[in-house]
Write an enzyme that holds these catalytic residues in place. Structure first.
Site, PDB file in Angstrom:
ATOM      1  N   TYR A 122      32.572  23.197   3.508  1.00 53.29           N
ATOM      2  CA  TYR A 122      32.731  21.829   3.015  1.00 53.29           C
ATOM      3  C   TYR A 122      34.205  21.516   2.739  1.00 53.29           C
ATOM      4  O   TYR A 122      34.735  20.483   3.160  1.00 53.29           O
ATOM      5  CB  TYR A 122      31.899  21.665   1.738  1.00 53.29           C
ATOM      6  CG  TYR A 122      31.796  20.260   1.205  1.00 53.29           C
ATOM      7  CD1 TYR A 122      30.791  19.394   1.656  1.00 53.29           C
ATOM      8  CD2 TYR A 122      32.678  19.788   0.231  1.00 53.29           C
ATOM      9  CE1 TYR A 122      30.682  18.105   1.149  1.00 53.29           C
ATOM     10  CE2 TYR A 122      32.572  18.499  -0.271  1.00 53.29           C
ATOM     11  CZ  TYR A 122      31.573  17.661   0.185  1.00 53.29           C
ATOM     12  OH  TYR A 122      31.467  16.384  -0.309  1.00 53.29           O
ATOM     13  N   SER A 180      36.468  13.512  -0.048  1.00 54.31           N
ATOM     14  CA  SER A 180      36.002  14.142  -1.288  1.00 54.31           C
ATOM     15  C   SER A 180      37.228  14.650  -2.038  1.00 54.31           C
ATOM     16  O   SER A 180      38.281  14.892  -1.427  1.00 54.31           O
ATOM     17  CB  SER A 180      35.101  15.328  -0.932  1.00 54.31           C
ATOM     18  OG  SER A 180      34.932  16.190  -2.041  1.00 54.31           O
TER      19      SER A 180
HETATM   20  P1  NAD Z   1      23.220  12.127   0.475  1.00 53.74           P
HETATM   21  O1  NAD Z   1      22.566  13.465   0.730  1.00 53.74           O
HETATM   22  O2  NAD Z   1      22.617  11.219  -0.527  1.00 53.74           O
HETATM   23  O3  NAD Z   1      23.391  11.333   1.834  1.00 53.74           O
HETATM   24  C1  NAD Z   1      23.784  11.971   3.021  1.00 53.74           C
HETATM   25  C2  NAD Z   1      23.414  11.083   4.178  1.00 53.74           C
HETATM   26  O4  NAD Z   1      23.800  11.735   5.388  1.00 53.74           O
HETATM   27  C3  NAD Z   1      21.914  10.812   4.300  1.00 53.74           C
HETATM   28  O5  NAD Z   1      21.700   9.505   4.741  1.00 53.74           O
HETATM   29  C4  NAD Z   1      21.477  11.823   5.364  1.00 53.74           C
HETATM   30  O6  NAD Z   1      20.295  11.442   6.062  1.00 53.74           O
HETATM   31  C5  NAD Z   1      22.685  11.755   6.272  1.00 53.74           C
HETATM   32  N1  NAD Z   1      22.772  12.892   7.176  1.00 53.74           N
HETATM   33  C6  NAD Z   1      22.726  14.218   6.891  1.00 53.74           C
HETATM   34  N2  NAD Z   1      22.776  14.936   8.027  1.00 53.74           N
HETATM   35  C7  NAD Z   1      22.860  14.029   9.051  1.00 53.74           C
HETATM   36  C8  NAD Z   1      22.946  14.151  10.460  1.00 53.74           C
HETATM   37  N3  NAD Z   1      22.958  15.346  11.076  1.00 53.74           N
HETATM   38  N4  NAD Z   1      23.009  13.022  11.203  1.00 53.74           N
HETATM   39  C9  NAD Z   1      22.983  11.791  10.606  1.00 53.74           C
HETATM   40  N5  NAD Z   1      22.911  11.635   9.264  1.00 53.74           N
HETATM   41  C10 NAD Z   1      22.852  12.738   8.511  1.00 53.74           C
HETATM   42  O7  NAD Z   1      24.722  12.478   0.084  1.00 53.74           O
HETATM   43  P2  NAD Z   1      25.908  11.633  -0.598  1.00 53.74           P
HETATM   44  O8  NAD Z   1      26.234  12.302  -1.868  1.00 53.74           O
HETATM   45  O9  NAD Z   1      25.621  10.182  -0.605  1.00 53.74           O
HETATM   46  O10 NAD Z   1      27.095  11.989   0.409  1.00 53.74           O
HETATM   47  C11 NAD Z   1      27.652  11.063   1.303  1.00 53.74           C
HETATM   48  C12 NAD Z   1      29.080  11.487   1.615  1.00 53.74           C
HETATM   49  O11 NAD Z   1      29.836  11.501   0.406  1.00 53.74           O
HETATM   50  C13 NAD Z   1      29.206  12.900   2.212  1.00 53.74           C
HETATM   51  O12 NAD Z   1      30.190  12.918   3.208  1.00 53.74           O
HETATM   52  C14 NAD Z   1      29.661  13.724   1.025  1.00 53.74           C
HETATM   53  O13 NAD Z   1      30.363  14.872   1.417  1.00 53.74           O
HETATM   54  C15 NAD Z   1      30.528  12.720   0.301  1.00 53.74           C
HETATM   55  N6  NAD Z   1      30.778  13.020  -1.098  1.00 53.74           N
HETATM   56  C16 NAD Z   1      29.764  13.084  -1.986  1.00 53.74           C
HETATM   57  C17 NAD Z   1      30.047  13.374  -3.305  1.00 53.74           C
HETATM   58  C18 NAD Z   1      28.974  13.462  -4.343  1.00 53.74           C
HETATM   59  O14 NAD Z   1      29.271  13.909  -5.434  1.00 53.74           O
HETATM   60  N7  NAD Z   1      27.748  13.041  -4.060  1.00 53.74           N
HETATM   61  C19 NAD Z   1      31.360  13.592  -3.718  1.00 53.74           C
HETATM   62  C20 NAD Z   1      32.371  13.502  -2.779  1.00 53.74           C
HETATM   63  C21 NAD Z   1      32.070  13.214  -1.480  1.00 53.74           C
END
Ligand code: NAD
Length: 260
Positions: free
Chosen positions: A155, A142
């Site tokens: 985070y 991130s």
């Molecule tokens: P999201 O909430 O859409 O997806 C998260 C996924 O993780 C889901 O499939 C959920 O079921 C799974 N998950 C959560 N807890 C879990 C557990 N205990 N065991 C197994 N699976 C689990 O979120 P996203 O935005 O797609 O985020 C995905 C990654 O991208 C994360 O690491 C997040 O920190 C990172 N990220 C997101 C953003 C953003 O703006 N959305 C920005 C930077 C980084």
């Protein structure tokens, strides 16, 4: 491009992970998806990947807070797909709170899912990658692996941690044909971002519109959200042979956020 490669993508029932799993499958990789959600919806996604791309797609319900389940997931993928050539550590959650009120169990959960799960999955997948002399580890980090924001102590800590883990793993595996890299997106429009809006509204006493414009997109000079497909395209590139000399990198895709 990735025909005969087998991939595990953690946290791929939604958002960025699902887009990465589908993009790898589009290039011919078999995939194991993982994450929480409604069983019927997950089965629709799994079957959809097979139908859309003609690859094998399997599902693991492993909980990323549980080291034994993570090790079993990698084993399960090796059994069902034949190997784990590509590991995408993507599962992640967010919690927003001033540090003095930050719930201890939320701290532990975020460190477990956003950081320790990557260690456990890498630890389990590396022996096979080393033996085959080919592997790709992609960590969804991130912009918060490079800079901080208030109210996101767990985070930001976990994401800075995964950037360090990534560099260490890259050095250890450099002579084995295995690369490890981080993708560091800015704000991507996914359920994770949508869900943190109410808490940020509370923490900063703002309206939804103020949070979107003055908090989320304030940091992003382009004033646009990153898309899940853009992140997935970079993950696919990092898995290609063209990217074999990119390792230990932390690649920003943040609309200029961390340039400021
Ligand atoms: P999201 O909430 O859409 O997806 C998260 C996924 O993780 C889901 O499939 C959920 O079921 C799974 N998950 C959560 N807890 C879990 C557990 N205990 N065991 C197994 N699976 C689990 O979120 P996203 O935005 O797609 O985020 C995905 C990654 O991208 C994360 O690491 C997040 O920190 C990172 N990220 C997101 C953003 C953003 O703006 N959305 C920005 C930077 C980084």
């Amino acid at each position: 491009m990735l025909k005969s490669r087998n991939a595990v993508v953690t946290g791929s029932t939604s958002g960025i992970g699902l887009a990465i799993a589908r993009a790898l499958a589009k290039e011919g990789a078999n995939v194991m998806i993982n994450g929480f959600g409604e069983a019927a919806a997950i089965e629709t996604e799994r079957a959809g990947i097979e139908a859309d791309f003609g690859v094998k797609a399997v599902y693991s319900s492993a909980d990323m807070t549980k080291p034994a389940e993570i090790a079993a997931m990698i084993k399960d993928a090796e059994t069902k797909l034949g190997s784990v050539d590509i590991l995408v550590n993507n599962a992640g959650i967010q919690f927003v709170s001033p540090i003095e009120e930050f719930p201890i169990e939320k701290w532990d959960q975020i460190i477990a899912i956003n950081l320790s799960s990557a260690f456990h999955a890498i630890r389990a997948a590396v022996p096979g990658m080393k033996a085959r002399k080919w592997g790709r580890i992609v960590n969804t980090a991130s912009a918060h692996s490079l800079v901080a924001s208030p109210f996101k102590s767990a985070y930001v800590t976990a994401k800075h941690g995964i950037a360090g883990l990534n560099k260490t793993v890259a050095l250890e595996l450099a002579t084995f044909g295995v690369t490890s890299n981080c993708i560091s997106p800015g704000y991507v429009w996914t359920p994770l971002v949508e869900k943190q809006i109410p808490d940020t509204m509370k923490a900063r006493n703002m309206t939804k519109e103020q949070v979107i414009n003055d908090v989320l997109l304030t940091a992003q000079p382009t004033k646009q959200f990153v898309t899940v497909d853009q992140v997935a395209a970079l993950a696919v590139y990092l898995c290609s042979d063209a990217a074999s000399q990119i390792t230990g990198a932390n690649l920003s895709m943040d609309g200029g956020w961390t340039a400021a």
